[in-house]
Every structure is written in C-alpha cells, then in structure tokens.
Design an enzyme around this catalytic site. Sequence first.
Site, PDB file in Angstrom:
ATOM      1  N   LYS A  96       1.620 104.088  25.338  1.00  0.00           N
ATOM      2  CA  LYS A  96       2.867 103.860  25.093  1.00  0.00           C
ATOM      3  C   LYS A  96       3.243 102.434  25.948  1.00  0.00           C
ATOM      4  CE  LYS A  96       6.007 107.447  23.845  1.00  0.00           C
ATOM      5  NZ  LYS A  96       7.354 108.182  24.010  1.00  0.00           N
ATOM      6  N   HIS A 102      20.589 112.266  30.339  1.00  0.00           N
ATOM      7  CA  HIS A 102      19.483 113.003  31.440  1.00  0.00           C
ATOM      8  C   HIS A 102      20.062 113.317  32.763  1.00  0.00           C
ATOM      9  CE1 HIS A 102      16.335 109.795  29.102  1.00  0.00           C
ATOM     10  NE2 HIS A 102      16.049 111.199  28.804  1.00  0.00           N
ATOM     11  N   ARG A 111      20.225 117.836  22.095  1.00  0.00           N
ATOM     12  CA  ARG A 111      21.325 117.031  21.789  1.00  0.00           C
ATOM     13  C   ARG A 111      22.056 117.494  20.451  1.00  0.00           C
ATOM     14  NH1 ARG A 111      18.447 111.542  22.375  1.00  0.00           N
ATOM     15  NH2 ARG A 111      17.078 112.785  21.285  1.00  0.00           N
ATOM     16  N   SER A 161      17.437 107.113  24.962  1.00  0.00           N
ATOM     17  CA  SER A 161      17.120 105.678  25.808  1.00  0.00           C
ATOM     18  C   SER A 161      16.778 104.654  24.766  1.00  0.00           C
ATOM     19  CB  SER A 161      15.822 106.194  26.346  1.00  0.00           C
ATOM     20  OG  SER A 161      16.031 107.210  27.332  1.00  0.00           O
TER      21      SER A 161
HETATM   22  O1  PNS Z   1      11.046 112.123  26.678  1.00  0.00           O
HETATM   23  P1  PNS Z   1       9.941 112.525  25.480  1.00  0.00           P
HETATM   24  O2  PNS Z   1       9.192 111.362  25.426  1.00  0.00           O
HETATM   25  O3  PNS Z   1      10.706 113.150  24.394  1.00  0.00           O
HETATM   26  O4  PNS Z   1       9.175 113.645  26.423  1.00  0.00           O
HETATM   27  C1  PNS Z   1       7.932 114.072  25.723  1.00  0.00           C
HETATM   28  C2  PNS Z   1       7.020 114.992  26.778  1.00  0.00           C
HETATM   29  C3  PNS Z   1       6.692 114.134  27.982  1.00  0.00           C
HETATM   30  C4  PNS Z   1       7.775 116.222  27.297  1.00  0.00           C
HETATM   31  C5  PNS Z   1       5.822 115.366  26.171  1.00  0.00           C
HETATM   32  O5  PNS Z   1       5.209 114.249  25.468  1.00  0.00           O
HETATM   33  C6  PNS Z   1       4.967 115.881  26.761  1.00  0.00           C
HETATM   34  O6  PNS Z   1       4.930 117.016  27.295  1.00  0.00           O
HETATM   35  N1  PNS Z   1       3.457 115.328  27.077  1.00  0.00           N
HETATM   36  C7  PNS Z   1       2.541 115.925  27.953  1.00  0.00           C
HETATM   37  C8  PNS Z   1       1.305 116.316  26.956  1.00  0.00           C
HETATM   38  C9  PNS Z   1       1.470 117.656  26.629  1.00  0.00           C
HETATM   39  O7  PNS Z   1       1.460 118.498  27.272  1.00  0.00           O
HETATM   40  N2  PNS Z   1       1.466 117.853  25.129  1.00  0.00           N
HETATM   41  C10 PNS Z   1       1.710 119.064  24.495  1.00  0.00           C
HETATM   42  C11 PNS Z   1       2.841 119.862  24.739  1.00  0.00           C
HETATM   43  S1  PNS Z   1       3.551 119.969  23.115  1.00  0.00           S
END
Ligand code: PNS
Length: 171
Positions: free
Chosen positions: A47, A23, A96, A134
């Site tokens: 979560k 990150h 990645r 992570s």
């Molecule tokens: O680190 P992660 O868990 O892969 O991040 C995922 C994240 C936070 C980017 C994704 O879950 C997100 O954008 N959540 C917010 C809700 C949202 O906007 N959902 C629709 C987008 S596809």
Amino acid sequence: MATSPSRHVAVYPGTFDPLTNGHVDIIQRGAVLFDRIVVAILINPTKSPLFSVEERVEMARTVFKSQPAVEVDTFDGLLVDYAQQRQANVIVRGLRAISDFEYEMQMALMNRHLSSAIETILMMPAESYTYLSSQLVKEVFGLGGSVRGLVPDLVETRLREKVGTGNGIRV
Ligand code: PNS
C-alpha cells in the site's frame, strides 16, 4: 481456593492512515474492557499510505501517552500469529455501519479458522463517528475541508505539515 488473576490483552489492528477520533473512541472503550489494548499498525509495503508507519506510530503513541493500558505497536504477516505472540486472546474491530459487517465477518471467521483460541469482538463507536473513515478524512482535508473534531488535534497538525511540505494528499 485462590485463583490467579488472568490478564486480558486485546489487539486492535488496522492501517490507521491516519488515526481518527472513531479509532480513538474504540481504543478508549477497549481500554475499559481489557487490561491492555495493543493498537497494532499493519506494515504493508504494497500500500502507499499518506503517513509512514513511523509517523502513524508516533501520532498514536503521543495521543495515548497518558494511558498505560494502551500500547502502540506494528506488525506484519498474519494477524493471528501476531496476536498469539502478544498473548492476546481478543481481536477488537470497530463496526460503524451495516456496510462494514460483511468485511468484518469475513475477517473474523477467517481468523477463527486460523486460530480458534482468538475471539473477535466488534465494537460500535459513538454515533457521531459512524460516517467517519481515514479515507474520507484525507479526501476532505486534501480538498480544503475542515476535519476539526474528526481527528485528534495532533493528527490535524500532521496533516497540515504534510500538505505544507508539498507531499500532497494521495487518496
Ligand atoms: O484498517 P484496515 O485496513 O481495515 O485493517 C485491515 C487489517 C490490518 C486488520 C487486515 O488487513 C489484517 O489483519 N491484515 C493482516 C494479514 C492477515 O492476517 N490476513 C488474514 C486475516 S483475514
């Protein structure tokens, strides 16, 4: 005719539980490209993360305290709404390996469907971080393995404090 300088703000969203050097690598690359990069930590009550949102914010703010182009914030709800609120025109995500691609493409296209004004940019971290996540950091640390060099020193310290306080590692 003089043009007014436009500021490019990027949002780098994620769970960051915890922040890894992968990150950090992406954030540093983003800080070169954009006037500001906002590390946006998702508040997700469904979560059960190892670190609270407050702990994750504190770690990230400390790691980037000497980099004014990097801001750390939290968000809930739709990412595109948050990006619009922050006047960001770019969402940055790390890519990645090819295994990340399908999920990232799904998210990028859904976000474009929700707001065509925001572009997603996928950035590759340094090769040495392509296997890093992570989840793996928590698993390896929880089983007594070394995460030196995979996370910022502060994160390693905080991981040790968690285990030391008897919270254990839930992966
Ligand atoms: O680190 P992660 O868990 O892969 O991040 C995922 C994240 C936070 C980017 C994704 O879950 C997100 O954008 N959540 C917010 C809700 C949202 O906007 N959902 C629709 C987008 S596809």
